[in-house]
Design an enzyme around this catalytic site. Structure first.
Site, short mmCIF file in Angstrom:
data_model
loop_
_atom_site.label_atom_id
_atom_site.label_comp_id
_atom_site.label_asym_id
_atom_site.label_seq_id
_atom_site.Cartn_x
_atom_site.Cartn_y
_atom_site.Cartn_z
N ASN A 433 42.65 37.76 33.45
CA ASN A 433 42.52 36.47 32.82
C ASN A 433 42.50 35.51 33.92
OD1 ASN A 433 45.30 37.01 33.50
ND2 ASN A 433 45.75 35.32 32.00
N CYS A 435 45.09 33.86 35.09
CA CYS A 435 46.33 33.98 35.91
C CYS A 435 46.69 35.42 36.31
CB CYS A 435 47.57 33.28 35.16
SG CYS A 435 47.25 31.49 34.91
N GLU A 437 47.26 38.21 34.75
CA GLU A 437 48.71 39.00 34.37
C GLU A 437 48.09 39.80 33.06
OE1 GLU A 437 49.22 35.42 31.84
OE2 GLU A 437 48.25 35.90 33.76
#
Length: 788
Positions: A433, A435, A437
């Site tokens: 995604n 970020c 994670e």
């Protein structure tokens, strides 16, 4: 006509009143209760406030000035930040209604100021529940808890989180938390009040989109959306673009993989023309990210674009964020990410050739991983379907040089992400995604979604410096149930997102304040004790989340696609890492329960950046060490001075905190390592990230990784980045089995922004002037969508 002295204030009701120094001082003193009066001086604040007054200032402006004045004195002592917040909160409380149900009624009855049409800001369902249970909910709220925010945290809430009518805030922080809780739990009032209390007492927080939208007419509470390009055609490209726009409008962060889009020069069968490749298409996506800003400029749209390194446009892709070069070859608002197969890393390591291909001519490479991918890739090489052959290290050098310049692209490992995923039975996972994670399966008919929350680890350290694992497990189970409920009550901006989330039901638990937790425990960040606690914390969270998900499955059945998943075969995340857990949790009993009932959620753990919510709760971000012990931070709500409060407390208790010490700290760019007179145990405890081995950071990421079934937003920090150093870090992380090798590469600016008011030559003498601001590395604000 009534005469006024040269300075007067305008009261809230319009009356004018002479300025009284004693009145201002008294108000500030009243709000200083419980603070360390040896260091917090209400009179000094009042004197500065008086000097900044002008004729006709309103009492609201007077409070704002007093709050900002106190905030500017934070570098003298951290409790000035609490005083500043109390003044600001008191000001808000004077302007707002203290009855929760009445505020919600006002929000529900809102009419558009220009059209006069009913435009409720909370949903009919939410209002009906609040109206029915008004007395119980009103009495459950504890407004004094608003006074526990720091100024920095409160201003962040004011800027983006508290609901406004005609640009005026009408909602108090405690009322927002209760609205969010009702939006999640509906008429389950007991659970709503439980969630309210846990958030209010700062044990945990839901993610920013949940805080923004819960209880409203469009409760889009999900943080992350992962998309696969629907097809390599004009129709497919623009259908996917529309999906991205609709998601971004609803405050969702986007991860999009473009592996299947044909490369530059490929034949277009329908028109007999040739393709312009990835870059012109991505510039269109770039402009959409700029245009769609999530309603009222709350947050800019944000797209992360994932590409595998065999794609023939890879060199141009990696350069999209460069500061120089032709504008038509740049897309500086996109976040770039690589989805790297092990084969590429092996060839870089062995200094071998690397073949670039077009997905149109070499189909299926993005649909497989591991040995299957390597066999197909070798087959295409043998068949001569290669666009271009380069030295693998040439591409690697290009990647690393762009990381040094721009901090990007992110590094994520395709094979580790698939090999250690509980969703591997669904198909090949193609991207992460925004970020890095979230690791979830996406397809043209399935947009992966994740709802996030984070646990504030500092709150679980007892006054005796023990870590409360029992409370941690208890809160984790509440969060797991909450996130599972959000899946059902959430508003989905596109149907493909609902389809995916209802079938697989993934959630993402993260943490914030890990560094604060270690400091409270008196553990240096990479000490043996901290490493052990790091593992035990994440083992406990994973265990409790699995247990809660199993209990939900016992009630409602496992998620639809459970059969065939690793967990359904008895394989938990640490099994996939080859790690044996501690004896802290009763894994044998839990395995039996899971074998019998299954689990309700395919994925559970995803430590996210927590950029914004950590600011609200006054914690250091996520799993990160402190970047500095004293610095200014620029965010949407303004410039704020941040001091490491743990270090300040220690220095104050040892009689070491003086103006001279403060200015030495500024001159040393937030580091205490080279300051004489500070004991070695203090220096060890308060090392900044620049003074900690990144190898140790990666090892700790791998240690907790055995209990993280998605991934983690892992930044790499290098004060002086070099090709050799970055390469070493990447290969170390890859060999340690990380799914996310690097979120951002964080570097120090070439010239440190030491405030010019600090005269280094005068540091040996007493400082006469107040230093108005502090020092820090310059970095972006970080991802707010994923802020759990």
């Amino acid at each position: 006509m009534q005469r006024y002295n040269s300075t007067y204030v305008v009261k809230r009701d319009g009356r004018k009143e002479d300025v009284h120094f004693d009145k201002i001082t008294s108000r500030i003193q009243k709000l200083s209760y419980g603070l360390n009066m040896d260091f917090v001086d209400p009179v000094a604040v009042a004197i500065k406030v008086i000097s900044g007054l002008y004729k006709g200032v309103t009492t609201v402006e007077l409070d704002n000035l007093a709050a900002e004045t106190a905030a500017s004195m934070t570098t003298q002592h951290p409790e000035y930040a609490l005083l500043a917040a109390r003044i600001a909160v008191s000001n808000l409380h004077k302007k707002t209604n203290k009855v929760f149900s009445e505020v919600m009624k006002t929000l529900h009855e809102f009419h558009h100021p220009h059209t006069g049409k009913h435009a409720p800001m909370i949903s009919d369902e939410t209002w009906a529940i609040i109206e029915k249970n008004a007395d119980k909910l009103n009495s459950a709220i504890v407004y004094d808890r608003d006074y526990s925010y720091t100024y920095f945290g409160f201003k962040t809430l004011e800027r983006s989180y508290l609901l406004k009518i005609n640009k005026e805030i009408v909602e108090r922080p405690q009322q927002m938390l209760m609205r969010v809780s009702i939006g999640i739990h509906g008429d389950d009032i007991t659970s709503a009040i439980e969630t309210y209390n846990l958030m209010s007492e700062r044990y945990m927080t839901h993610a920013s989109p949940t805080l923004f939208n819960s209880g409203t007419c469009r409760p889009q509470m999900s943080s992350c959306f992962l998309l696969t390009m629907s097809e390599d055609s004009i129709l497919g490209i623009y259908d996917t673009l529309k999906q991205c726009a609709l998601i971004s409008k609803s405050a969702g962060g986007i991860g999009l993989n473009v592996h299947k889009i044909r490369a530059t020069g490929s034949v277009i069968a329908g028109t007999n023309g040739t393709s312009n490749g990835l870059i012109p298409m991505l510039r269109v996506y770039n402009n959409t990210a700029r245009y769609v800003d999530q309603g009222g400029n709350k947050r800019p749209g944000a797209f992360a674009i994932y590409l595998e390194p065999w794609h023939a446009d890879i060199f141009e892709f990696v350069s999209l964020r460069k500061n120089t070069g032709p504008e038509e070859e740049r897309a500086r608002d996109l976040f770039l990410a690589l989805w790297i197969p092990d084969l590429f890393m092996k060839r870089v390591e062995k200094d071998q050739e690397w073949s670039l291909m077009c997905p149109c001519e070499c189909p299926g490479l993005d649909d497989c991983w591991g040995e299957e991918f390597e066999a197909l890739y070798a087959k295409y090489e043998a068949e001569g379907r290669v666009r271009k052959t380069v030295k693998a290290r040439k591409l690697w050098e290009h990647i690393v040089s762009n990381q040094i310049e721009t901090g990007l692209p992110y590094i994520t490992y395709k094979d580790a992400a698939n090999r250690k995923s509980n969703q591997q039975n669904l198909g090949t996972i193609k991207c992460s995604n925004l970020c890095t994670e979230i690791i979830e399966y996406s397809a043209p008919d399935e947009i992966a979604v994740c709802n996030l929350a984070s646990i504030a680890l500092n709150r679980y350290v007892t006054p005796e410096k023990k870590f409360d694992f029992v409370k941690l497990a208890e809160v984790t189970k509440v969060i797991t149930r909450n996130l599972n409920k959000i899946i059902d009550v959430n508003y989905y901006p596109v149907e493909e997102a609902r389809n995916s989330n209802m079938r697989h039901r993934p959630i993402g638990l993260g943490v914030q304040g890990l560094a604060d937790c270690f400091m409270l425990m008196r553990y240096p960040f990479t000490s043996a004790e901290a490493r052990d606690l790091n593992k035990r914390i994440f083992e406990t969270i994973y265990y409790a989340a699995l247990e809660a998900s199993c209990e939900l499955a016992e009630l409602n059945g496992p998620y639809s696609t459970y059969e065939g998943s690793p967990v359904s075969k008895g394989q938990l995340q640490f099994d996939m890492w080859g790690v044996t857990p501690t004896d802290q949790c009763d894994w044998a009993t839990l395995r039996k329960k899971i074998a019998k009932h299954g689990i309700r959620n395919s994925l559970l753990m995803a430590p996210m950046p927590t950029a914004s919510t950590a600011q609200i709760l006054g914690n250091n971000e996520s799993i990160e060490p402190y970047t500095s012990n004293i610095y200014s931070r620029r965010v949407l709500s303004g410039d704020f001075q941040i001091v490491n409060p743990h270090m300040l407390k220690d220095l104050v208790e040892r009689g070491l905190w003086t103006d001279e010490m403060k200015n030495r700290l500024i001159a040393n760019n937030g580091s205490i390592q080279n300051i004489d007179g500070i004991p070695s145990d203090i220096k060890e405890l308060y090392r900044t990230v620049w003074e900690i081995s990144q190898k140790d950071i990666i090892e700790m990421a791998a240690d907790r990784g055995a209990y993280i079934d998605q991934s983690q937003s892992l930044n790499i920090h290098m004060a002086k980045p070099s090709y050799a150093g970055i390469t070493s870090m990447h290969f170390y992380g890859w060999k340690k089995g990380l799914k996310t090798g690097m979120y951002y590469l964080r570097t120090k600016p070439a010239v440190n922004a030491v405030q010019f008011t600090v005269d280094k030559n005068a540091l040996k003498t007493n400082q006469q002037a107040e230093t108005p601001a502090t020092v820090a590395e310059s970095q972006d604000e970080g991802c707010l969508m994923c802020s759990g």
